[in-house]
Design an enzyme around this catalytic site. Structure first.
Site, short mmCIF file in Angstrom:
data_model
loop_
_atom_site.label_atom_id
_atom_site.label_comp_id
_atom_site.label_asym_id
_atom_site.label_seq_id
_atom_site.Cartn_x
_atom_site.Cartn_y
_atom_site.Cartn_z
N ARG A 230 69.06 56.61 26.24
CA ARG A 230 69.82 55.41 25.90
C ARG A 230 68.99 54.63 24.99
NH1 ARG A 230 72.84 51.07 29.97
NH2 ARG A 230 74.15 53.10 29.85
N HIS B 164 79.23 55.90 23.42
CA HIS B 164 79.09 56.19 24.96
C HIS B 164 79.94 57.22 25.60
CE1 HIS B 164 77.32 55.21 28.67
NE2 HIS B 164 77.99 54.13 28.89
N GLN C 177 80.40 57.74 29.49
CA GLN C 177 81.41 56.70 30.17
C GLN C 177 82.82 57.11 29.86
OE1 GLN C 177 80.46 53.68 31.68
NE2 GLN C 177 82.55 53.87 32.42
N ASP D 74 85.97 45.49 27.13
CA ASP D 74 84.36 45.64 27.45
C ASP D 74 83.75 44.20 27.17
OD1 ASP D 74 81.76 46.67 27.93
OD2 ASP D 74 81.51 47.82 26.10
N CYS E 104 83.80 49.30 31.75
CA CYS E 104 82.84 50.37 32.03
C CYS E 104 81.69 49.68 32.73
CB CYS E 104 82.03 50.96 30.61
SG CYS E 104 81.29 49.43 29.72
N ARG F 222 81.18 58.34 37.07
CA ARG F 222 79.85 58.66 36.33
C ARG F 222 79.16 59.63 36.91
NH1 ARG F 222 78.09 55.02 32.52
NH2 ARG F 222 76.50 56.47 31.95
N1 CP Z 1 78.52 51.56 31.96
C1 CP Z 1 77.17 51.66 31.82
O1 CP Z 1 76.81 52.33 31.07
O2 CP Z 1 76.55 50.79 32.73
P1 CP Z 1 74.94 50.74 32.62
O3 CP Z 1 74.59 49.72 31.59
O4 CP Z 1 74.66 49.92 33.86
O5 CP Z 1 74.07 51.91 32.83
N1 NVA Z 2 79.26 47.83 25.09
C1 NVA Z 2 78.21 47.58 26.18
C2 NVA Z 2 78.29 48.76 27.10
C3 NVA Z 2 77.38 48.71 28.33
C4 NVA Z 2 77.36 49.96 29.12
C5 NVA Z 2 76.70 47.59 25.54
O1 NVA Z 2 76.52 48.37 24.74
O2 NVA Z 2 76.00 46.58 26.02
#
Ligand code: CP
Ligand code: NVA
Length: 302
Positions: A102, A129, A132, A220, A259, A287
């Site tokens: 990530r 992502h 997701q 989101d 998400c 997930r």
């Molecule tokens: N939706 C998602 O990726 O959540 P986290 O940021 O908690 O991993």
């Molecule tokens: N769009 C959000 C998704 C988190 C899972 C972010 O990048 O913070």
């Protein structure tokens, strides 16, 4: 045994993406059949940003498949003190069999994949992502069947989660209507790229129009991790809350997805996210199942 990266949905053919959903559904139903699939393999999870779902579901998923998992936060690594991504990739490839990252810059994932010799999974970048959206597609399928030909409305900020939804539109053949303030709409090059994949996308500033006849409404957070212009976003997006009045304009059996993490009474009202049309807990659960299928694909086991 050919291994694969999982960096973006459009790296895979639609048939393989659909196969991943079939395998994920089977893993969900018969988890005991998969308990030693990656026995003896080690998977590293690298996080430059916080996470609840991604971290926990990958850690548990690796263990449930029989593998070993090591979680590394940015400052646990010399990466946090300036060692390059390329050198990190070369070194961990000597110890580890697969890495999930990530990161902020999507380029970090690409470089990790190019410079290392092990499969790389995108656990969220500023661009996309994909894990997701695979979970979301499995969730839609479980509740309503095939998503092909359906209408998905995206309301709010245009971010990494949306990029993967837009890629999925062409690959899974559903329509999307995105309602967002003009200033926050997706960049032209991204629109061009997803349209080249066959995505059927309408862009507007009008949330009512976007949700009209929608089978699924998605939103989101208004401020993604790493965004700095919080005040400007909150102001621009204040009329884009997915609330009961907006959900009433979608099809009566429309689902609601997010998400997570969510901010109640910003991008979604509590009544919608905690209401009967919301399937957010199923998305979160899925997930785990879908990522187990993705890991099998990356190890060349499908
Ligand atoms: N939706 C998602 O990726 O959540 P986290 O940021 O908690 O991993
Ligand atoms: N769009 C959000 C998704 C988190 C899972 C972010 O990048 O913070």
């Amino acid at each position: 045994m050919t291994t694969h990266h999982f960096l973006d949905l459009d790296d895979l053919k639609p048939d393989m993406l659909k196969k991943l959903l079939v395998v994920a559904a089977d893993i969900k139903k018969n988890p005991a059949n998969y308990t030693d699939k990656i026995k003896g393999k080690s998977v590293a999870l690298i996080f430059e940003k916080p996470s609840t779902r991604t971290r926990v579901s990958f850690e548990v998923g690796v263990r449930q498949l029989g593998g070993n998992v090591i979680t590394l936060l940015r400052n646990d690594l010399q990466l946090g003190r300036g060692e390059t991504v390329a050198d990190t990739a070369r070194v961990i490839s000597r110890y580890i069999d697969m890495v999930m990252i990530r990161c902020y810059e999507h380029e970090t994932l690409v470089e990790m994949a190019e410079c290392g010799t092990i499969p790389v999974i995108n656990g969220l970048s500023n661009f996309s992502h994909p894990c997701q959206i695979m979970a979301d597609l499995l969730t839609y399928q479980e509740h309503r069947g095939d998503i092909a030909g359906k209408k998905v409305a995206w309301v709010g900020d245009c971010n990494n989660v949306l990029t993967s939804w837009m890629q999925a539109s062409g690959l899974f053949k559903f329509k999307m209507h995105i309602a967002s303030p003009g200033k926050l709409c997706p960049p032209a090059d991204v629109m061009e790229e997803v349209r080249a994949l066959g995505a059927d996308i309408t862009l507007s500033e009008n949330a009512d129009e976007a949700v009209k006849n929608a089978d699924l409404v998605v939103t989101d957070t208004w401020v993604s991790m790493g965004e700095t212009n919080k005040e400007m976003r909150m102001k621009l997006l204040r009329d884009y809350t997915v609330n009961d009045a907006l959900m009433k304009k979608a099809k009566p059996d429309a689902l609601f997805m997010h998400c997570l993490p969510a901010h109640r009474d910003e991008e979604v009202s509590a009544s919608v996210i905690d209401g009967p049309q919301s399937v957010v807990w199923d998305e979160a659960e899925n997930r785990l199942h879908v990522q187990k299928a993705i890991m099998l694909y990356c190890f060349g086991l499908l």
